[in-house]
Design an enzyme around this catalytic site. Sequence first.
Site, PDB file in Angstrom:
ATOM      1  N   ASP A   1      -4.391  23.878 -12.909  1.00  0.00           N
ATOM      2  CA  ASP A   1      -3.541  24.764 -12.052  1.00  0.00           C
ATOM      3  C   ASP A   1      -2.652  23.697 -11.098  1.00  0.00           C
ATOM      4  OD1 ASP A   1      -1.917  26.780 -11.261  1.00  0.00           O
ATOM      5  OD2 ASP A   1      -3.547  27.193  -9.793  1.00  0.00           O
TER       6      ASP A   1
ATOM      7  N   GLU B   1      -0.674  24.647 -16.550  1.00  0.00           N
ATOM      8  CA  GLU B   1       0.261  25.522 -16.467  1.00  0.00           C
ATOM      9  C   GLU B   1       1.620  24.925 -16.123  1.00  0.00           C
ATOM     10  OE1 GLU B   1       0.518  29.074 -12.960  1.00  0.00           O
ATOM     11  OE2 GLU B   1      -1.484  29.038 -14.116  1.00  0.00           O
TER      12      GLU B   1
ATOM     13  N   ASP C   1      -7.431  28.981  -7.737  1.00  0.00           N
ATOM     14  CA  ASP C   1      -6.849  27.778  -8.496  1.00  0.00           C
ATOM     15  C   ASP C   1      -7.618  27.351  -9.487  1.00  0.00           C
ATOM     16  OD1 ASP C   1      -4.341  27.350  -6.334  1.00  0.00           O
ATOM     17  OD2 ASP C   1      -6.275  27.455  -5.240  1.00  0.00           O
TER      18      ASP C   1
END
Length: 164
Positions: A7, A67, A140
């Site tokens: 992330d 992501e 996260d």
Amino acid sequence: MRILGIDPGYAIMGYGVVEKKGNSVTLLTAGAVTTDKDMNMSDRLKALYAGLMDIIAEYQPQEAAIEELYFNTNAKTVIFVGEARGVAVLACANSGLPIYEYTPLQIKTSLTGNGRADKKQVQFMVKKVLGMDDIIRPDDAADAVAAAITHANTGEVRKRLMQR
């Protein structure tokens, strides 16, 4: 198959490594590479790169799921996160990992069946899929693990479609 989920972020970059065997997904590690707000951006990017390279060296993932960025109204933040994301892609590429990218919508849909699911719903499903008692912290790291689980569950189909 070991999968590194990422992330991207420049203050906090979440990561998670999962292992998929058959239909089972097991969490090997999750956490965050963090940088201090007082560091200049080039030092922050260097620290993020070094942190990810350490994780890759220790856990030896075979693929990476990152992501994708979503639009943010603060252009400066988008640029900084984009730079951090570039560092994550570079660390994976330099390590020879195939990189697969997933939008937040794809990750939410994969885990919850609802592309508009909130963070709590995604965290709950990550916890449930992994058979854990508690949710992963920080957020996260949970998001990174969600990306890795999404790839574990959809990666083979995606690879076959990309070969056509």
